[in-house]
Design a protein around this motif. Structure first.
Motif, short mmCIF file in Angstrom:
data_model
loop_
_atom_site.label_atom_id
_atom_site.label_comp_id
_atom_site.label_asym_id
_atom_site.label_seq_id
_atom_site.Cartn_x
_atom_site.Cartn_y
_atom_site.Cartn_z
N ASP A 56 95.23 33.75 -86.79
CA ASP A 56 94.51 34.91 -86.28
C ASP A 56 95.40 36.15 -86.24
O ASP A 56 94.92 37.25 -86.04
CB ASP A 56 93.94 34.62 -84.90
N ARG A 57 96.71 35.97 -86.47
CA ARG A 57 97.65 37.09 -86.43
C ARG A 57 98.29 37.35 -87.80
O ARG A 57 99.42 37.81 -87.87
CB ARG A 57 98.73 36.79 -85.40
N VAL A 58 97.56 37.06 -88.86
CA VAL A 58 98.09 37.30 -90.21
C VAL A 58 98.15 38.80 -90.44
O VAL A 58 97.21 39.54 -90.16
CB VAL A 58 97.21 36.61 -91.27
N ARG A 59 99.30 39.24 -90.98
CA ARG A 59 99.51 40.68 -91.20
C ARG A 59 99.21 41.04 -92.66
O ARG A 59 99.46 40.25 -93.56
CB ARG A 59 100.95 41.03 -90.86
N GLY A 60 98.70 42.24 -92.83
CA GLY A 60 98.46 42.76 -94.17
C GLY A 60 97.10 43.42 -94.27
O GLY A 60 96.15 43.03 -93.61
N ALA A 61 97.03 44.43 -95.12
CA ALA A 61 95.77 45.17 -95.31
C ALA A 61 94.92 44.56 -96.41
O ALA A 61 93.70 44.58 -96.34
CB ALA A 61 96.07 46.63 -95.63
N THR A 62 95.55 44.01 -97.43
CA THR A 62 94.82 43.40 -98.55
C THR A 62 95.00 41.88 -98.50
O THR A 62 95.90 41.37 -97.82
CB THR A 62 95.33 43.92 -99.90
N MET A 63 94.18 41.16 -99.24
CA MET A 63 94.32 39.70 -99.27
C MET A 63 95.65 39.29 -99.88
O MET A 63 96.23 38.28 -99.48
CB MET A 63 93.16 39.07 -100.04
N PHE A 64 96.16 40.06 -100.84
CA PHE A 64 97.45 39.75 -101.44
C PHE A 64 98.57 39.84 -100.39
O PHE A 64 99.44 38.97 -100.31
CB PHE A 64 97.74 40.68 -102.61
N GLU A 65 98.54 40.88 -99.56
CA GLU A 65 99.54 41.03 -98.50
C GLU A 65 99.41 39.92 -97.46
O GLU A 65 100.41 39.39 -96.98
CB GLU A 65 99.40 42.39 -97.83
N LYS A 66 98.17 39.54 -97.13
CA LYS A 66 97.96 38.46 -96.18
C LYS A 66 98.46 37.14 -96.75
O LYS A 66 99.06 36.33 -96.04
CB LYS A 66 96.48 38.35 -95.82
N PRO A 85 102.58 11.87 -93.62
CA PRO A 85 101.63 10.77 -93.54
C PRO A 85 100.20 11.20 -93.23
O PRO A 85 99.29 10.40 -93.27
CB PRO A 85 102.17 9.94 -92.38
N ARG A 86 99.98 12.47 -92.89
CA ARG A 86 98.63 12.91 -92.52
C ARG A 86 97.80 13.38 -93.72
O ARG A 86 96.60 13.32 -93.70
CB ARG A 86 98.69 14.06 -91.51
N GLY A 87 98.46 13.89 -94.72
CA GLY A 87 97.74 14.54 -95.80
C GLY A 87 97.54 13.68 -97.02
O GLY A 87 97.85 12.50 -97.07
N TYR A 88 97.00 14.34 -98.03
CA TYR A 88 96.72 13.71 -99.31
C TYR A 88 97.04 14.76 -100.37
O TYR A 88 96.53 15.87 -100.32
CB TYR A 88 95.24 13.29 -99.34
N PRO A 89 97.90 14.46 -101.33
CA PRO A 89 98.40 15.49 -102.24
C PRO A 89 97.33 16.16 -103.11
O PRO A 89 97.53 17.27 -103.57
CB PRO A 89 99.42 14.77 -103.10
N CYS A 90 96.20 15.51 -103.33
CA CYS A 90 95.16 16.12 -104.16
C CYS A 90 94.13 16.88 -103.35
O CYS A 90 93.14 17.37 -103.90
CB CYS A 90 94.46 15.04 -104.99
N ALA A 91 94.35 16.99 -102.07
CA ALA A 91 93.40 17.69 -101.20
C ALA A 91 93.66 19.20 -101.25
O ALA A 91 94.67 19.66 -101.74
CB ALA A 91 93.52 17.19 -99.77
N ASN A 92 92.72 19.94 -100.69
CA ASN A 92 92.84 21.40 -100.56
C ASN A 92 92.98 21.73 -99.09
O ASN A 92 92.35 21.10 -98.24
CB ASN A 92 91.59 22.10 -101.10
N ALA A 93 93.77 22.71 -98.78
CA ALA A 93 93.87 23.25 -97.43
C ALA A 93 93.41 24.70 -97.49
O ALA A 93 93.98 25.50 -98.23
CB ALA A 93 95.29 23.15 -96.90
N ASP A 94 92.38 25.02 -96.74
CA ASP A 94 91.80 26.36 -96.74
C ASP A 94 91.94 26.96 -95.35
O ASP A 94 91.60 26.33 -94.36
CB ASP A 94 90.31 26.27 -97.12
N PHE A 95 92.45 28.17 -95.29
CA PHE A 95 92.71 28.85 -94.03
C PHE A 95 91.82 30.08 -93.93
O PHE A 95 91.84 30.92 -94.84
CB PHE A 95 94.18 29.26 -93.93
N LEU A 96 91.07 30.20 -92.86
CA LEU A 96 90.23 31.38 -92.64
C LEU A 96 91.08 32.46 -91.99
O LEU A 96 91.63 32.27 -90.91
CB LEU A 96 89.04 31.03 -91.75
N VAL A 97 91.25 33.59 -92.68
CA VAL A 97 92.05 34.69 -92.14
C VAL A 97 91.19 35.92 -91.99
O VAL A 97 90.23 36.12 -92.64
CB VAL A 97 93.29 35.01 -93.02
#
Length: 97
Positions: A56-66, A85-97
């Motif tokens: 929630d505190r990601v800095r930047g004005a554009t998506m590239f800067e974020k 041990p929690r993840g899976y290498p072929c998975a995706n991680a998506d972050f809402l900014v």
């Protein structure tokens, strides 16, 4: 609820003696908690982070800067979600900014 209190309650509810079964590697644990939704879409597993971890505190004005800011400061969360041990290498991680 603080993460330590949440962990103690989870351990008690499951009847465990200690929390080591839940513990992240010490190099990754900094006391933050992520709220995630795991899903499966088009044959690909994914985890969507909807809250926590400093996103929630990601800095930047554009998506590239974020993106650069997330890569510099918050890449440890990607490691937690995608690596063993929690993840899976072929998975995706998506972050809402």
């Amino acid at each position: 609820m603080p993460a330590a209190q949440f962990l103690r309650r989870a351990v008690r509810r499951r009847g465990l003696r200690r929390a080591s079964a839940f513990a992240l590697p010490q190099r990754l644990w900094r006391g933050d908690v992520l709220r995630c939704v795991d899903l499966h879409c088009g044959g690909e597993p994914a985890t969507v982070v909807v809250d926590g971890g400093g996103f929630d505190r990601v800095r930047g004005a554009t998506m590239f800067e974020k993106r650069r800011d997330v890569m510099a400061r918050l890449d440890r969360w990607r490691e937690v979600l995608l690596h063993e041990p929690r993840g899976y290498p072929c998975a995706n991680a998506d972050f809402l900014v």
